[in-house]
Design a protein around this motif. Structure first.
Motif, short mmCIF file in Angstrom:
data_model
loop_
_atom_site.label_atom_id
_atom_site.label_comp_id
_atom_site.label_asym_id
_atom_site.label_seq_id
_atom_site.Cartn_x
_atom_site.Cartn_y
_atom_site.Cartn_z
N GLN A 171 0.90 -1.19 -0.01
CA GLN A 171 0.02 -0.06 0.01
C GLN A 171 0.96 1.33 -0.15
OE1 GLN A 171 -3.25 0.19 -0.18
NE2 GLN A 171 -3.61 -2.31 -0.30
N ASN A 172 1.03 1.83 -1.34
CA ASN A 172 1.96 2.81 -1.45
C ASN A 172 1.25 4.32 -1.53
OD1 ASN A 172 4.17 1.26 -1.06
ND2 ASN A 172 3.82 0.68 -3.12
N ASN A 173 0.12 4.08 -1.84
CA ASN A 173 -0.88 5.45 -2.11
C ASN A 173 -1.23 6.17 -0.77
OD1 ASN A 173 -3.11 7.45 -2.99
ND2 ASN A 173 -3.27 5.94 -4.83
N ARG A 174 -0.92 7.42 -0.71
CA ARG A 174 -1.18 8.32 0.55
C ARG A 174 -2.43 8.80 0.56
NH1 ARG A 174 0.80 12.83 0.59
NH2 ARG A 174 1.56 12.93 -1.60
N HIS A 175 -3.37 8.86 -0.65
CA HIS A 175 -4.79 8.98 -0.59
C HIS A 175 -5.92 8.38 -0.33
CE1 HIS A 175 -2.76 12.91 -1.71
NE2 HIS A 175 -2.41 12.38 -2.70
N ALA A 176 -5.55 6.99 -0.68
CA ALA A 176 -6.71 6.03 -0.54
C ALA A 176 -5.99 4.67 -0.47
CB ALA A 176 -7.40 6.02 -1.86
#
Length: 687
Positions: free
Chosen positions: A454-459
């Motif tokens: 999980q590398n997405n900072r927004h979702a």
């Protein structure tokens, strides 16, 4: 005698047929004067006339010559009433019918209302499991584990689902409600966990901030929706999840005000907790209002009315009055634009009725947008139409501007001038709405921190089956604003090529594929990533374009470059209600398919592998269009077709949301609120 030569007989035979005269008498009285002996009401005379007509022989000769013959009626002529009498007669008839119908409806309503009251006691002895009253403890934190709920034995339907697979749904938004409506009540033991006990119709929130709609018209009790699938509801907040043991940590405040934690076991977990507002690192957001919940709408409404009341005080100076009446909206998306439009309608239509008219002259509304146009995700023509409409309504639109800091009395922002230089400006501030993108909730951040992928900072990132990346396969799903579908086609290239290599017994990185094999790869890509279908229509042109050495085959590098290009064209799905709604419907249908296939898979001992892919297809988003209200007008963008208009478009905009409303109750309340605004205006009360 021929018909054309007929003359009036002085003594016609009773019961004989009289021909139609060439020159008909001017009125019935003239005809009666010519033949008075035929106008008789004697029963004996009518009977003899009828008998004579029956016995009259058929005329000889050509039948066409006798087609104008008919018997003269012996019925008395009605007395003709005057126009005034007819008018009042009809008026009283229609009025009486209306009164009877309305009276019948009122009586029927009171009869129904009387039937809803209960005189008998509704409580009975209900069996409750001891496990529900005294749950066992366990898990990493040794907390109570709610294997059984107190409502599991409320009714036979609940008892039958007690041992079914446990489906836990987090949140009560669009995705969760759409999922609940698609589920079969007999398939799962369903539990909904949410900190609020209602569903909120978010597209109409801007209308509730100014009194166009009442707050209660936008909410539906979530327990009513859960009850339809014989599920359970817990008003609590998800804190953490133990993926290895499939335990959800939940926190709720008890009667003493103390926060209690417990575990809720699950077989399938659906995360639909939504998102929070993105701060973008701007200072002073404590001086702003947000528009995400029904409580936010109530606070905004009270703040607007408080500013209007303070501006009327005799102790308020001119500068302070202008500051109080300066409304700033940060964000030119649909939410910010619709709020600015609703605010302008309130100030333009209702302010002058109840407040001093000087307030209307000193009110100012400003929209700050970081892009070149407001509604930048819409068609460019619609964006320009919205800007022209705001210019007509004297709503200032500041494009290519970014808020730097929000202070209690002013907003500092930067904007590029005509030469491209950045200039710092300021606006007096009485009210500020912050509506600029979305960010992860604390719960989603905790989950993302546990998963390396999980590398997405927004979702939270999911695959095309909406399964959470990094979680055990088929156990955790994410829908709505809190998630994003990862379309990494190029990263799955090795998987596709390995499948082909196994079939041919070759090394994937050294293999060259022909056009026929490229067609097979494209079909597998479409199945796994439906959103890429539009970019894989002309397979022959794509093959020819990336066959750099003109060998008639694609090697590993050429194929990877092709799929990377497709990856770059795939955009993330919009964080909208329709996307969450479609994802909820998709999961509901897939879960029903999995429940139907469960007995067969259990018989064949199929309890591992990609069962979702075997049972159901990947999720494919279909954009149904966008619409926005911009102040007594509306804009629409449907499947490449865009149009805008005035009040007619507003009625269409209302009709669309009226049809999408979640229940008959909310539809009735919406219609009543719109009618009340038309007749009495908006409510200018704060409470």
């Amino acid at each position: 005698m021929r018909i054309g030569a007929l003359r009036l007989a002085k003594t016609p035979v009773r019961g004989s047929l009289q021909p139609i005269l060439p020159r008909w008498p001017r009125n019935i009285s003239d005809h009666a004067r010519l033949q008075p002996h035929l106008i008789s009401t004697s029963h004996k005379y009518r009977q003899s006339t009828t008998t004579a007509c029956r016995r009259l022989p058929k005329p000889a000769g050509n039948p066409a010559k006798h087609q104008f013959l008919r018997p003269i009626s012996t019925k008395p002529l009605p007395h003709r009433r005057g126009p005034a009498f007819r008018f009042f007669y009809r008026a009283f008839t229609y009025t009486g019918a209306f009164v009877l119908v309305v009276g019948g409806l009122i009586v029927g309503f009171f009869i129904y209302d009387a039937s809803t009251y209960r005189e008998d006691l509704s409580f009975t002895d209900i069996p409750v499991s001891t496990e529900a009253l005294n749950p066992r403890k366990g898990g990493p934190k040794n907390l109570p584990i709610a294997d059984t709920l107190v409502s599991d034995d409320d009714c036979p339907e609940n008892s039958r689902t007690k041992n079914k697979p446990k489906l836990v749904i987090l949140g009560s938004g669009w995705g969760s409600v759409a999922l609940l409506k698609q589920l079969n009540p007999e398939d799962y033991h369903i539990t909904v966990v949410s900190p609020v006990n209602y569903f909120l119709f978010t597209p109409m929130l801007p209308s509730a901030t100014v009194g166009t709609l009442e707050l209660r018209s936008l909410v539906e009790p979530i327990r009513r929706i859960v009850q339809r699938v014989k599920g359970h509801f817990l008003r609590a907040e998800a804190v953490d999840v133990v993926l290895s043991e499939r335990l959800l940590e939940v926190a709720q405040v008890d009667a003493t005000g103390e926060q209690k934690h417990f575990y809720l076991p699950y077989d399938k977990l659906v995360i639909g907790v939504g998102s929070t507002t993105n701060a973008h690192g701007v200072k002073g957001l404590e001086n702003c209002h947000f528009l995400k919940t029904i409580e936010d709408a109530g606070k905004i409404r009270n703040k607007i009315l408080q500013n209007l009341e303070d501006a009327c005080l005799p102790s308020t100076s001119d500068d302070e009055r202008r500051r109080l009446l300066s409304f700033v909206v940060s964000g030119g998306g649909p939410t910010g634009v619709e709020f600015a439009a609703e605010l302008f309608d309130l100030l333009n239509e209702d302010l002058g009725r109840s407040f001093p008219k000087i307030l209307r002259n000193e009110v100012s509304v400003h929209v700050i947008q970081s892009r070149g146009h407001i509604l930048n995700t819409y068609d460019e023509a619609l964006s320009k139409f919205a800007e022209e409409r705001f210019a007509h309504d004297q709503v200032e639109v500041l494009t290519n501007a970014r808020v730097k800091e929000v202070r209690p009395d002013k907003v500092l922002f930067t904007q590029k001038d005509g030469n491209g230089e950045t200039i710092t400006k300021e606006l007096p501030l009485g009210f500020c709405l912050w509506s600029t993108g979305v960010a992860q909730t604390d719960f989603c951040k905790r989950i993302a921190a546990k998963l390396e992928v999980q590398n997405n900072r927004h979702a939270l990132e999911t695959d095309t089956h909406l399964r959470l990346n990094g979680a055990p396969l088929g156990s955790v799903y994410a829908i709505g604003d809190c998630s994003t579908v990862q379309n990494n086609v190029a990263d799955h290239l090795v998987t596709f090529l390995r499948t082909l290599a196994v079939e041919k017994g070759k090394d994937p990185e050294k293999m060259h594929i022909t056009f026929a094999e490229w067609r097979k790869v494209a079909q597998r890509v479409k199945k796994r990533f439906p959103q890429a279908s539009d970019h894989l229509r002309r397979l022959d042109k794509l093959f020819e374009q990336y066959d750099k050495d003109r060998s008639g085959t694609l090697d590993f590098g050429e194929l990877r470059e092709l799929l990377i290009q497709i990856d770059s064209k795939l955009t993330s799905l919009p964080a909208t209600a329709q996307r969450a709604h479609q994802q909820g419907q998709y999961l509901g249908r897939k879960f029903s398919k999995l429940a139907q296939a469960a007995p067969g898979m259990a018989a064949n001992e199929m309890d591992y592998g990609d069962l979702d892919d075997v049972v159901y297809k990947a999720f494919e988003y279909h954009h149904l269009g966008s619409l926005a209200y911009i102040g007594n007008s509306a804009v629409f963008d449907f499947a490449g077709l865009s149009f805008s208009g005035g009040l007619l478009a507003v009625y269409i905009w209302r009709s669309v949301y009226f049809a999408q409303s979640v229940s008959f109750r909310t539809r009735v309340l919406l219609a009543m609120d719109w009618s009340k605004r038309a007749m009495f205006g908006r409510d200018l009360m704060s409470y």
